[in-house]
Design an enzyme around this catalytic site. Structure first.
Site, PDB file in Angstrom:
ATOM      1  N   ASN A 184       0.839  -1.228   0.051  1.00 29.83           N
ATOM      2  CA  ASN A 184      -0.025   0.056  -0.098  1.00 29.83           C
ATOM      3  C   ASN A 184       0.688   1.483   0.077  1.00 29.83           C
ATOM      4  O   ASN A 184       2.046   1.134   0.103  1.00 29.83           O
ATOM      5  CB  ASN A 184      -1.052  -0.073   1.234  1.00 29.83           C
ATOM      6  CG  ASN A 184      -0.226   0.061   2.392  1.00 29.83           C
ATOM      7  OD1 ASN A 184       0.875   0.435   2.715  1.00 29.83           O
ATOM      8  ND2 ASN A 184      -0.908  -0.799   3.472  1.00 29.83           N
ATOM      9  N   CYS A 194      -7.917  -2.479  -6.873  1.00 24.65           N
ATOM     10  CA  CYS A 194      -7.004  -2.663  -5.576  1.00 24.65           C
ATOM     11  C   CYS A 194      -8.183  -2.196  -4.576  1.00 24.65           C
ATOM     12  O   CYS A 194      -9.030  -2.952  -4.181  1.00 24.65           O
ATOM     13  CB  CYS A 194      -5.774  -1.642  -5.706  1.00 24.65           C
ATOM     14  SG  CYS A 194      -6.176   0.126  -6.146  1.00 24.65           S
ATOM     15  N   GLY A 239      -8.960   1.752  -6.222  1.00 25.01           N
ATOM     16  CA  GLY A 239      -8.762   1.872  -7.820  1.00 25.01           C
ATOM     17  C   GLY A 239      -8.189   2.828  -8.274  1.00 25.01           C
ATOM     18  O   GLY A 239      -8.535   3.303  -9.337  1.00 25.01           O
TER      19      GLY A 239
END
EC number: 3.1.3.95
Length: 748
Positions: A268, A330, A333
């Site tokens: 992340n 993800c 997005g």
């Protein structure tokens, strides 16, 4: 204001002393002794740190988003504190309206839509881009459901969805996806495999949405070869599972039929921010040991993260090339999804590896689909946890592909560096705002300048000399071996002297190409002139053979004399006037600047009888005599009773009397309009304007004088008289003035 001090960016030696100026937009350090200026844009400043007092003064350490690190030692602590406080405020404005781009627009030129200030905003057109992919078609259609951002305010207005997806299905899916970011088309391969993007589902531990399942099934069936469809979740699986506790998560395989799920494992934004921070600390060590350097790179984990992003893009590209439709998401997005989708398209489609195509890709995948540039780049004061080098990481992945496929990209490394710097500079409005709606609300296209308009004037600097448009691989299949992933020294160690090549290979190749181009055009000019002269001599010889020599001689002399008299008022003569000047201008040169009326060197001499090259007396010319230096040409008659001679001073004598004409070739000024020999780039450390050259700056040659200049001093272009069929060439300002003044005087 200004303040005395000394500064250094690392390395050995005594730091230079100079004056530090603080302006509204830049911090400028002037080293008058070395004639060097260091400009730091306030928006590029990442951190400002006051260090403990020393015997020399108060140190102020500045780190930049461009990876410059510099320490200024300011004699007075009070001055240091004032500069420190001012930089904290100037480097992070409170609101978007305080950004540099709005003030830069006010100082730019042009008011019309075609002015430089307004170009570039129409570079990306969704209709044109999707039409290039043959969309809309029987399988994919445009939906108007988001025209006013009702479904998703971080998505663009123009969305393309499966033709079989009903409105109820689209709306239902939007309620089941985070931020309403539904699965939509972003790229359609030539084999009809679709690349779609979205955000994570709000599935929690057991939630289900029939409309969302129908939406994914519609995407799968839109492929003319419906088999399975691949869903790529770019997160590590453990992160996706943790999101289930917040009511989000990932798709349940039991509810989605004919789907294959894959977790890419990209970390992340918080992990990436910390990783880059460690890398920067390693790069900014002063005289690090080998073990400290290698362990620092390893401990940062940055290259591993770059590899994981490349791996995700390569996976999607391979699936699409095999005819399998892919859905990428993800968390929300707009970060890892943008990286993966953009890289997959670069690997698949050569269009996105051109300058224009790459800009369209950035507009589509990053700007239009809502990457949060303002938050991720820290343009204004806000949550520091939202800042992350997501786009920087994407640019590095592109650079890694460039190293593996050097002839597949029209853009070069300098293009990526300039784009990276402008993303953070906020000098242009292109990357301001978090989504399309933000940019419309801010009226950026009316109030700011587009970065694409700025970069369009620097095509020479950004072009890759190795690019082969005609030879492109079907798909880029990058090597993901650890040995293939390189450290990007040109970005992270850009300002460290002694670690870069003396001249970048790309620049040397570009100079070689440019030099070859000008020599080829020069040779074409000489070839045409020689061909014309040969043709004229053949025609004259035929006339001489068919007529009386004496009569023909008088006729030739009279024609030439009449041609001279017509131009006597302007003190000009056309050496080729007796042999059809208009034909010469049309056949010899396409440029109006070349081969026209040429100025006589001696205005007081009587009207000569000139040869086609201005080198002697024309008397039934059939014989050509050229001096050893190839600059004086005499054309003489084959008539035995006429005698001509040319003494060492270039004075033509005829029949025992002196014609008194200096016959040095008028072509000399034309030949001098382009340099045959160019100055070597080696050891050129600064421009004539005292601007120093460093590893990231491009050195330019003036095509007229062959000297080396900086970008600022080579901003003129003009047609050179000795070039044939060549676009305007870059010249320095003095040469531009000389050539334009010469053409204005010599052209009737």
């Amino acid at each position: 204001g200004g303040s005395g001090g000394s500064g250094g960016s690392g390395g050995k030696g005594k730091p230079p002393a100079g004056i530090l100026y603080l302006t509204a937009t830049h911090l400028i350090f002037v080293d008058s002794e070395a004639k060097k200026e260091t400009w730091i844009l306030h928006m590029h400043i990442s951190t400002v740190e006051k260090q403990p007092l020393s015997t020399q003064g108060s140190p102020l350490h500045i780190r930049c988003k461009t990876f410059m690190s510099v320490t200024f030692i300011i004699p007075k602590e009070r001055d240091c504190h004032e500069i420190y406080t001012a930089l904290l405020q100037l480097s992070q404005p409170a609101t978007l309206d305080d950004l540099f781009c709005f003030h830069y627009m006010n100082s730019s030129n042009g008011n019309g839509d075609d002015s430089p200030a307004h170009r570039g905003w129409d570079l990306y057109s969704p209709d044109k881009e999707f039409s290039r992919m043959r969309v809309p078609n029987s399988s994919w259609v445009h939906t108007a459901l988001n025209n006013n951002y009702e479904i998703c305010d971080t998505y663009p207005q123009e969305l393309f969805v499966p033709a079989s997806a009903a409105t109820k299905v689209i709306l239902g899916s939007s309620k089941f996806r985070s931020k309403g970011r539904i699965p939509v088309l972003t790229y359609l391969h030539s084999n009809n495999a679709a690349l779609c993007r979205c955000s994570q589902p709000l599935s929690g531990f057991s939630a289900r949405c029939l409309e969302d399942e129908q939406m994914l099934e519609a995407i799968r069936k839109a492929n003319s070869r419906p088999g399975h469809m691949t869903v790529v979740d770019t997160r590590p699986k453990i992160n996706a599972m943790a999101n289930r506790a917040t009511g989000k998560g990932y798709e349940n395989e039991a509810f989605y039929e004919h789907m294959k799920f894959h977790f890419a494992g990209i970390e992340n934004i918080h992990v990436m921010r910390a990783s880059l921070g460690k890398l920067v600390e390693t790069c900014q060590q002063v005289s690090p040991t080998m073990s400290a350097w290698l362990s620092g790179i390893e401990n940062s984990g940055w290259l591993r993260h770059v590899r994981s992003v490349l791996e995700s893009g390569a996976l999607v590209a391979r699936e699409l090339a095999a005819g399998v439709s892919v859905l990428v998401h993800c968390s929300d997005g707009w970060d890892r999804t943008a990286q993966t989708c953009a890289l997959a398209q670069i690997m698949l489609d050569p269009y996105y590896r051109t300058i224009h195509g790459f800009q369209v890709l950035v507009e589509k995948e990053w700007l239009s689909f809502g990457h949060k540039f303002t938050d991720r780049c820290g343009h204004v004061q806000g949550d520091a946890k939202e800042v992350s080098p997501v786009f920087t990481q994407f640019l590095e992945c592109v650079w890694q592909l460039q190293q593996m496929y050097p002839s597949s990209f029209e853009i070069n490394e300098r293009y990526l560096l300039v784009l990276h710097d402008h993303v953070y500079s906020a000098q242009f409005g292109t990357f301001v705002g978090n989504c399309q709606k933000d940019r419309i609300d801010l009226r950026l296209s009316q109030r700011t300048v587009s970065v694409w308009a700025h970069m369009s004037g620097q095509v020479m600097e950004h072009s890759n000399p190795l690019y082969r448009r005609d030879v492109q691989p079907t798909i880029l299949n990058p090597s993901l071996a650890p040995q293939a992933i390189q450290f990007w020294r040109g970005l992270y160690c850009r300002y460290w002297g002694g670690v870069h090549p003396r001249e970048p290979l790309c620049d040397l190749l570009s100079v070689t190409q440019d030099h070859s181009t000008t020599l080829t055009a020069h040779a074409a000019f000489l070839t045409k002139r020689i061909a014309w002269l040969s043709e004229q001599l053949q025609e004259v010889k035929k006339r001489n053979d068919a007529s009386n020599n004496k009569t023909q001689q008088q006729l030739d002399n009279r024609l030439v004399h009449d041609g001279y008299c017509q131009n006597a008022a302007e003190f000009k003569t056309d050496p080729l006037g007796a042999y059809n000047l208009q034909r010469m201008e049309e056949s010899l040169l396409s440029s109006p600047a070349g081969g026209g009326a040429l100025t006589r060197a001696n205005h007081n001499t009587p009207a000569p009888v000139l040869s086609p090259d201005g080198g002697g007396v024309v008397c039934n010319p059939v014989l050509i005599q050229t001096s050893p230096d190839k600059l004086t040409t005499t054309i003489t008659s084959n008539t035995s009773h006429l005698q001509t001679s040319n003494d060492n001073n270039g004075v033509v004598k005829r029949g025992g009397s002196t014609a008194g004409v200096e016959c040095r070739l008028p072509i000399l000024p034309i030949l001098a309009s382009a340099a045959v020999d160019w100055q070597s780039l080696r050891n050129v450390t600064e421009c004539s304007c005292s601007t120093p050259f460093h590893a990231a700056s491009r050195k330019h040659h003036c095509w007229m004088c062959g000297e080396v200049f900086c970008t600022r001093c080579i901003d003129k272009r003009t047609n050179l008289p000795c070039h044939v069929d060549l676009s305007p060439a870059p010249v320095c300002r003095p040469c531009y003035k000389a050539i334009t003044r010469s053409l204005s005087v010599d052209t009737p």
